[in-house]
Design an enzyme around this catalytic site. Structure first.
Site, PDB file in Angstrom:
ATOM      1  N   ASP A 140       1.260  52.606   9.604  1.00  0.00           N
ATOM      2  CA  ASP A 140       1.812  53.640  10.474  1.00  0.00           C
ATOM      3  C   ASP A 140       2.337  52.950  11.727  1.00  0.00           C
ATOM      4  OD1 ASP A 140       2.374  55.723  12.160  1.00  0.00           O
ATOM      5  OD2 ASP A 140       0.386  56.647  12.046  1.00  0.00           O
ATOM      6  N   GLU A 152      -5.984  54.837  10.074  1.00  0.00           N
ATOM      7  CA  GLU A 152      -6.673  55.917  10.788  1.00  0.00           C
ATOM      8  C   GLU A 152      -7.874  56.416   9.982  1.00  0.00           C
ATOM      9  OE1 GLU A 152      -5.463  59.503  13.872  1.00  0.00           O
ATOM     10  OE2 GLU A 152      -3.996  58.874  12.369  1.00  0.00           O
ATOM     11  N   ASN A 160       4.317  54.348  13.946  1.00  0.00           N
ATOM     12  CA  ASN A 160       4.371  55.330  15.023  1.00  0.00           C
ATOM     13  C   ASN A 160       5.707  55.357  15.761  1.00  0.00           C
ATOM     14  OD1 ASN A 160       2.299  57.293  15.556  1.00  0.00           O
ATOM     15  ND2 ASN A 160       0.844  55.593  15.698  1.00  0.00           N
TER      16      ASN A 160
END
Length: 255
Positions: free
Chosen positions: A148, A35, A150
């Site tokens: 990540d 990100e 998620n």
């Protein structure tokens, strides 16, 4: 080799919060960031080439969105961006760097909370990524992937499992995909080395002062194929490191 992984929720914001000082102090051999929310052509030389490191980037077509970067002390023997699937690659979610005899995938897996369409996209991404790394293993490669994900896999991986059973990030269909990864020979390194660890999280909501109360989720992972597992000697979560809604986590890989 010490490998760190961290969703920093915007690399320019992380720079202002001391990312480069932390990198210098921690000195990992490899740092995988997710990100990043930036195109490298827009970034400072300090971010692109901090002392002792080279950086490699996958940027999303959409500005200020997604993106991953990998910092390496030694130049990888090869590197490439994406899965070769346009609908996924345009979001800048996958970056592979090759380090000697293993491939390291730095991945920012999609979030499924926005809509049913994004949840379907997330599950499709899971399938496509698994097919890709399975094929690399079948081709004789040793593979590690991190990022990540998620999704919190098991109830022990989040502080409030019952309250989140119908929330993307802990849905049965998302968790089933992680079950599939294990069935295909992939190992969650932290849980393998710390099977009894509780209250070990990597992400906390910024909205509810959750980090101070440690009401978190473990949604950031290192996975290795079982063929590579004997090389993994240690793993941990650096929950004391601030600067983003996620914290860094790490593994040690031996020859």
């Amino acid at each position: 080799m010490l490998i760190y992984c961290w969703n920093i929720n915007g690399i320019r914001a992380a720079e202002k919060k001391g990312l480069l000082a932390w990198l210098t102090q921690t000195a990992p051999d490899v740092l995988c960031l997710q990100e990043t929310k930036a195109d490298p052509i827009e970034l400072s030389d300090q971010l692109l080439r901090p002392p002792g490191y080279r950086s490699y980037w996958a940027a999303a077509e959409k500005k200020g969105y997604s993106g991953v970067a990998t910092y390496c002390k030694q130049a990888p023997t090869a590197w490439r961006v994406g899965l070769g699937i346009e609908r996924f690659d345009r979001e800048g979610r996958v970056l592979m760097t090759e380090h000697g005899d293993f491939e390291l995938y730095n991945v920012y897996f999609p979030n499924g909370k926005a809509s049913p369409e994004r949840l379907a996209y997330k599950l499709d991404f899971y399938d496509a990524f698994l097919a890709h790394v399975d094929a690399r293993v079948q081709a004789g490669k040793q593979v590690i992937f991190c990022g990540d994900v998620n999704t919190a896999h098991q109830p022990v991986d989040l502080a409030r499992p019952r309250e989140n059973e119908k929330i993307s990030g802990f849905l049965p269909e998302e968790r089933a995909h992680l079950d599939k990864w294990l069935a295909h020979g992939w190992v969650d390194v932290f849980r393998h080395l710390h099977p009894d660890a509780r209250d070990a999280y990597t992400w906390w909501s910024l909205r509810t002062n959750a980090r101070a109360r440690n009401v978190g989720w473990r949604i950031d992972y290192f996975f290795v194929h079982q063929r590579c597992l004997p090389r993994i000697k240690a793993a941990g979560i650096a929950a004391d490191v601030m600067g983003a809604d996620h914290c860094p986590h790490w593994i040690e890989v031996h020859d």
